[in-house]
Every structure is written in C-alpha cells, then in structure tokens.
Design a protein around this motif. Structure first.
Motif, short mmCIF file in Angstrom:
data_model
loop_
_atom_site.label_atom_id
_atom_site.label_comp_id
_atom_site.label_asym_id
_atom_site.label_seq_id
_atom_site.Cartn_x
_atom_site.Cartn_y
_atom_site.Cartn_z
N ASP A 22 -5.42 -1.13 -5.60
CA ASP A 22 -4.19 -1.30 -4.68
C ASP A 22 -3.98 -0.11 -3.95
O ASP A 22 -3.78 0.11 -2.90
N HIS A 68 -4.20 1.16 -0.09
CA HIS A 68 -3.06 1.84 0.51
C HIS A 68 -3.62 3.08 1.34
O HIS A 68 -3.34 3.30 2.24
N HIS A 121 -3.75 -6.28 3.30
CA HIS A 121 -2.42 -6.66 2.59
C HIS A 121 -1.96 -7.97 3.31
O HIS A 121 -1.52 -8.81 2.55
N HIS A 136 -1.46 -8.99 -6.90
CA HIS A 136 -1.57 -8.22 -5.66
C HIS A 136 -2.72 -7.22 -5.53
O HIS A 136 -3.22 -7.40 -4.74
N ASN A 168 -6.08 -7.94 -3.06
CA ASN A 168 -6.48 -6.76 -2.13
C ASN A 168 -7.85 -6.23 -2.11
O ASN A 168 -8.64 -6.18 -1.31
FE LIG Z 1 -0.28 -2.95 -2.00
#
Ligand SMILES: [Fe+2]
Length: 385
Positions: free
Chosen positions: A194, A198, A263, A277, A281
């Motif tokens: 994740d 980002h 996302h 999550h 991703n």
């Molecule tokens: Fe995230």
C-alpha cells in the motif's frame, strides 16, 4: 504551474523508542483522562502494555476502546462517539493499523460534538475541530498518521467513503518501528505494498510538485530495498526502520499530492469481495501502471531508476515495460496474488465494478492518464489473468 499546498501533523516524532515520550507529550496538552483507541490484537497480546505504562507514569488515567474492526462502518463510529461524549476525555490516542487510526481521527471529533458522518463525506465538510489527538501506527503502510483522510464503509451500499478535513490531522504522530516488529508477514506485505502504491501514485499524480516528488522517490527507494526483507524476516531491524520511514514518507506525499487510479479501482474489489486494502492495491498496481506509463514516460523512467532497474540501451518505452514486469514480480515475491480471480472475481463482475470505480472522481482526477469506463473495464479484464 499551479499553486500547491503542504500540510502535516503539528509534530512528527520518529525513531526506535520514540513511543516512550507519549506520556510527557500528552501532559503538554494538560491530559489527565485519555481514550486509547487500539487494535484488539495488540491489547489482548499485551504488545502495547508499555504504552499504557508511559501514561500511568505521568498520572494519566485511560480507558481503552478495542472495538474497531477493519474497514469500519459509519454506524460503529457514531455509536462509540455517543458513548464517549459523556466521559470528558481530554485527549484521544489512536494506536494500530489504518482503520484504528482513521477511527481515532473521527472519534476526536465525535467525542466533542455529535455529527452525522454521511453528511461530511467529501472534502472540508467537518464543521470544527475536535479534541486533541495523537496517532501512532503499528503497521508500515497506510500513512494514516500523516494524512487528513479517514476512510469508512457505508453499509447501506457497501461502498468505501472518505472524509477529508484538516481537522483530521493529529497534534502529534509518533512513528516508532519497534511497534511493527510483531506484525505478521502477510500484513507486512499488504501494508508495505500500500505504501509503495502511495509513493508511485503520488509521484505521478497531476497534483504533485517538486517537494512531494522528492519525498515519494525516497519512499520508493526505501520500500524497494526493505519490504521483501521485512516480509521474510520480521526481526530485521534495519528493514523495519526503512519500512516505517518509507511508509511515513509515502503517506506525506499521498496526503499532499493524492493517489490515483490504482486506489480507485481497488475500492470495488475491497468493498464487494472483502479484499484487504493493501492486497487489492497490489493486485491492480501492475495493470494500472501498464495503462498509465505512456502518459508520462519520463516520470516512470525516474521511478524505474529509483527501483535500480537495468536501463542501459533501452528506450523510455522499454524501460516503462520493464517497470511493469518488475512490479508483477515484486508482488509475487511477497506472496500476494497477481490475479483478481483468486478472490472470486469473474468477467461478469467487471462492468459493475468499472461503473463503481468510474464514480471515484476524487482519485481518478489525480491520475496521469484519463480513464473512461471502457478503459477501467479493460484494466479489470487484464487483472483477471
Ligand atoms: Fe492506500
């Protein structure tokens, strides 16, 4: 060139052992009675007992709420909010993964005043700030400790929804890698990916700037160097510290430049198929990048160089293709599937998922390449393998 903004917590404290300061820092806010919102796993396994000792040492009393579940629904937060409003807490501390930290942000508001959370979904709709609050992550990935987003599940339509407000930035974030040592490999992998998403998405976001690019690039280097090591040996202190720092940097960049199509496309996979999550991703990352690279080949070549890919005698397009292949292998290396079909997704599910993802304009508007509903469908079909 547009005008860009930069926001962060009032104070950031980082490094091994930094959590020992939490009691003294709480005293600076005249805290006597504190609510600690914590992951149940950490409380039950006595992993954060020393944190409670640091409060007691400063004569601070505390209650613990350990009822936050992953991807928490609005109703749970509103229920806890009405319970804690009468307790006269003077500070909230969130300690745990992203769902706990996001919940602590909202509970700092709900501890002070009543609010219909659905009415403040979106940006800048929270009317005023709540109690002071501190955040300390026990995973390395969400970046929640430095963002002003809080993401919840709306159980009415099973869609994840975000509340975005500067009042959700904490007074203090403590990022102590020691708190991540007990994180299991699967969680290390998902949350670490994740963070990598980002960093990549904020680096290439249409809202990025030189400050965020510098921060995101360093995050990419740290995560690339140490995520596989942290997954395969959780006791590797250097790898854990790199991941804490990488995740923090990626979070700062995400908070200021935003994330994009990975996302947005991950949300329907997470919402309907209950895929965590970081995993959703990770699965979608290579396929969205495959689509995105032609939008800004120079940016993706810079990322490939940060990943230390072999780029000699290759064209920019070939380097971008190498980058996509590298991501697929990276995801495999840490034990995450590279196909959505593993989670029960079929071709028949794709149109509805694409329609849902296409509505997440808040994220899609940051993506370096525009996506039609058809484009999103095609990415999902590719991700079915
Ligand atoms: Fe995230």
């Amino acid at each position: 060139m547009g005008i860009t903004l930069y926001r962060s917590p009032d104070l950031l404290m980082m490094g091994e052992g930094s959590i020992a300061n939490i009691g003294k820092e709480a005293k600076k806010y005249d805290a006597n009675h504190v609510l600690v919102v914590a992951d149940a796993f950490l409380v039950e396994n006595k992993i954060i007992n020393h944190v409670f000792d640091y409060l007691t040492n400063e004569n601070i009393t505390y209650d613990i709420n350990q009822s936050i579940i992953p991807e928490p629904p609005f109703e749970l937060l509103e229920r806890i909010g009405s319970e804690i409003r009468e307790k006269n807490y003077d500070l909230i501390i969130g300690i745990g993964g992203g769902s706990v930290l996001d919940s602590a942000k909202i509970l700092s508001i709900l501890a002070k005043y009543e609010l219909d959370l659905r009415s403040v979904v979106g940006t800048n709709l929270v009317p005023e700030k709540g109690l002071p609050f501190f955040l300390t992550p026990t995973t390395s990935g969400t970046g929640s400790e430095v963002t002003w987003n809080a993401i919840f599940t709306d159980e009415k339509d099973h869609v994840k929804k975000g509340i975005v407000s500067p009042y959700l930035l904490p007074q203090l974030s403590i990022v102590d890698p020691e708190l991540t040592y007990t994180m299991p490999p699967s969680v290390t992998a998902a949350t670490g990916m994740d963070a990598l998403v980002h960093a990549i998405e904020s680096y290439t976001s249409l809202r990025t700037d030189e400050l965020n690019k510098a921060i995101a690039l360093q995050a990419i280097k740290l995560i690339n160097k140490s995520l596989r090591k942290a997954v395969h040996n959780g006791k590797d202190r250097v790898a854990r510290a790199d991941m804490s720092n990488g995740s923090l940097l990626a979070g700062i960049s995400l908070a200021n430049a935003g994330v994009g199509a990975v996302h947005a496309l991950a949300y329907p996979l997470g919402g309907k198929f209950k895929v965590p999550h970081g995993v959703s991703n990770s699965v979608l990352l290579p396929y969205v990048m495959e689509y995105n690279v032609i939008s800004d080949l120079d940016a993706f070549v810079e990322i490939a160089e940060a990943l230390e890919l072999q780029t000699d005698n290759l064209s920019k397009r070939e380097i971008a293709d190498e980058f996509v292949s590298y991501l697929k292998q990276f995801v495999k290396d840490i034990g995450i599937p590279t196909s959505m079909s593993v989670f029960g997704v079929t071709k028949e599910d794709v149109p509805k998922m694409a329609e849902e993802a296409s509505k997440i304009e808040r994220l899609l508007s940051n993506n370096p390449r525009k996506l039609s509903v058809n484009d999103i469908e095609q990415i999902y079909y590719n991700a079915l393998g």
